[in-house]
Design a protein around this motif. Structure first.
Motif, short mmCIF file in Angstrom:
data_model
loop_
_atom_site.label_atom_id
_atom_site.label_comp_id
_atom_site.label_asym_id
_atom_site.label_seq_id
_atom_site.Cartn_x
_atom_site.Cartn_y
_atom_site.Cartn_z
N ASP A 13 30.69 12.83 44.28
CA ASP A 13 30.81 14.17 43.70
C ASP A 13 29.49 14.61 43.08
OD1 ASP A 13 33.44 14.33 44.42
OD2 ASP A 13 34.24 13.90 42.43
N ASP A 67 30.18 21.16 32.01
CA ASP A 67 31.32 21.24 31.11
C ASP A 67 31.08 22.39 30.13
OD1 ASP A 67 33.33 20.94 29.27
OD2 ASP A 67 32.80 18.90 28.67
N PRO A 125 33.46 14.67 33.59
CA PRO A 125 33.56 13.32 34.15
C PRO A 125 33.58 13.36 35.68
CG PRO A 125 35.14 13.62 32.37
CD PRO A 125 34.57 14.97 32.65
N ILE A 126 32.85 12.44 36.30
CA ILE A 126 32.80 12.37 37.76
C ILE A 126 33.88 11.41 38.24
CG2 ILE A 126 31.39 11.70 39.74
CD1 ILE A 126 28.94 12.50 38.16
N GLU A 127 34.76 11.91 39.07
CA GLU A 127 35.88 11.10 39.56
C GLU A 127 35.52 10.30 40.80
OE1 GLU A 127 39.16 13.74 40.09
OE2 GLU A 127 39.28 14.28 37.96
N ASP A 128 34.56 10.79 41.57
CA ASP A 128 34.15 10.11 42.81
C ASP A 128 32.62 10.01 42.81
OD1 ASP A 128 33.22 10.09 45.77
OD2 ASP A 128 35.35 9.60 45.90
#
Length: 421
Positions: free
Chosen positions: A95, A100, A89-92
């Protein structure tokens, strides 16, 4: 040591054809998958994916007793891991997508209890550089009673290698046999034994290198394609701005003896080209500038296509002032990531159709001749005939052979593949 029993972990678009190919050579094959429905389907001699000729191979292999599917690994002489490697999962938003490896880790830990001295483990999953060594470490942690090549090299109890798949969906059965294979062992012994295994059915050349180079080879192949497609996609947007037919332009440019520009489309999809370049960029973010830019061009193309469709809706309303947007039916032709398959992974066509269904006030239809059993929450799946009878704006997203046979000449067409324009 011969390979009498072969286990393939992950029975998807690569794992199942690979398992069937070994079984067709009279090898005992144990397929492993966490999806009980897939396991049950295979054990009936049927397949759960669309791939030409695969159904006959699987049916024969199961009936003759050479192939069975299970949910828990069993002892074997060689283990091939062909599980997904998606993104974390991309938090920003700024990014870079990172791979994974949890599926590879789970597969490694699942087979660890049944490993024995003399076994061979091959990672086929497309992986970032270093993933094969990481897998070896996971196996070593689970089985301290066995030795592995990272510590014992040629004398290891268990041999480990990386051999990436490089086949084209829709042609997997043929290309598994005919294509060359890049085999990267963690030692010379690992590579040699891997070649012996693949030569069970591979007619192409098995080229030996080390594990890291084998990992990078697959990423490089697909990143190169991604950069070439990005050039075509960027060119298509420039030509639209300048009122130039991009397909005519490319045809003319390709008359140069050293120019071979690819065809543009709605974006880039699939489990390889749309994913692999990020594996390089995430490892070397300051150096992979061109690779990153190409990915960004191809990732943003679906939004550009939706914008063109919205412009077509506005044009339709201007031409038909008695209509409102709620009454306009949009038909999206194709959902898979490439022609004549059912694979929806990373599909820009599917992304565009979903985006459109969220933005458009009227009905959005999808026409996908290769899919019949999937229900979508965002839009309605209909036949070609149904769509042609009620659609106001036609959006060609995938150049399926069925669509090439029909010439749609309506005024309101957004053709991302250049077959109806």
């Amino acid at each position: 040591m011969s390979f009498e029993t072969i286990s393939v972990v992950g029975l998807g678009y690569i794992g199942l054809p690979t398992a069937a190919m070994f079984a067709s050579r009279k090898k005992k094959v144990i397929g492993v998958d966490v999806n009980q429905d897939a396991v049950d389907t295979i054990n009936r001699g049927e397949i759960h994916i669309v791939e030409p000729d695969l159904d006959m191979l699987v049916s024969a292999a199961v009936q003759q007793g050479y192939l069975k599917a299970v949910t828990t690994p069993e002892p074997a002489d060689a283990f091939l891991i062909a599980v997904p490697t998606p993104f974390l999962p991309i938090e920003d938003v700024n990014d870079i997508p990172r791979p994974d490896l949890s599926y590879i880790e789970s597969a490694a830990k699942a087979i660890a209890p049944v490993l024995k001295k003399g076994d061979l483990v091959i990672l086929e999953s497309t992986s970032p550089v270093g993933a094969t060594e990481q897998m070896a470490d996971w196996l070593s942690e689970k089985r301290p009673d066995l030795s592995f090549p990272q510590t014992h090299a040629e004398n290891a109890d268990v041999n480990i290698a990386h051999c990436p798949e490089r086949v084209l969906p829709g042609h997997v059965v043929t290309e598994l046999v005919q294509n060359d294979r890049v085999i990267g062992g963690m030692s010379k012994r690992c590579s040699e034994r891997s070649v012996d295994l693949y030569k069970t059915f591979v007619m192409g050349e098995c080229v030996i290198t080390n594990a890291r180079t084998a990992e990078m080879a697959k990423l490089t192949e697909n990143s190169s394609r991604d950069v070439q497609i990005a050039f075509a996609n960027e060119l298509s947007m420039i030509c639209d701005e300048l009122d130039i037919d991009v397909w005519e332009l490319i045809s003319l440019a390709n008359r140069h003896p050293r120019v071979n520009i690819l065809q543009p489309g709605p974006g880039v999809g699939g489990h390889c080209i749309a994913v692999d370049p990020w594996f390089i960029a995430s490892k070397t973010p300051k150096l992979a500038k061109l690779i990153k830019s190409a990915r960004e061009v191809n990732d943003m193309k679906p939004e550009w296509v939706v914008k063109k469709i919205r412009e077509m809706v506005s044009q339709y309303l201007n031409d038909n002032p008695d209509k409102n947007e709620h009454e306009i039916v949009i038909g999206c032709y194709g959902l898979s990531f490439k022609p004549d398959i059912d694979d929806l992974r990373e599909s820009p066509a599917l992304e565009i159709t979903k985006m459109l269904s969220n933005k458009h006030l009227g009905k959005v239809l999808a026409i996908e001749p290769n899919i019949s059993q999937v229900a979508f929450d965002d839009f309605e799946l209909v036949s070609m005939e149904q769509s042609l009878s009620i659609t106001d704006i036609h959006v060609l997203l995938v150049d399926h052979s069925q669509f090439r046979k029909v010439k749609v000449t309506d005024k309101y067409i957004v053709d991302t593949k250049g077959i109806w324009s």
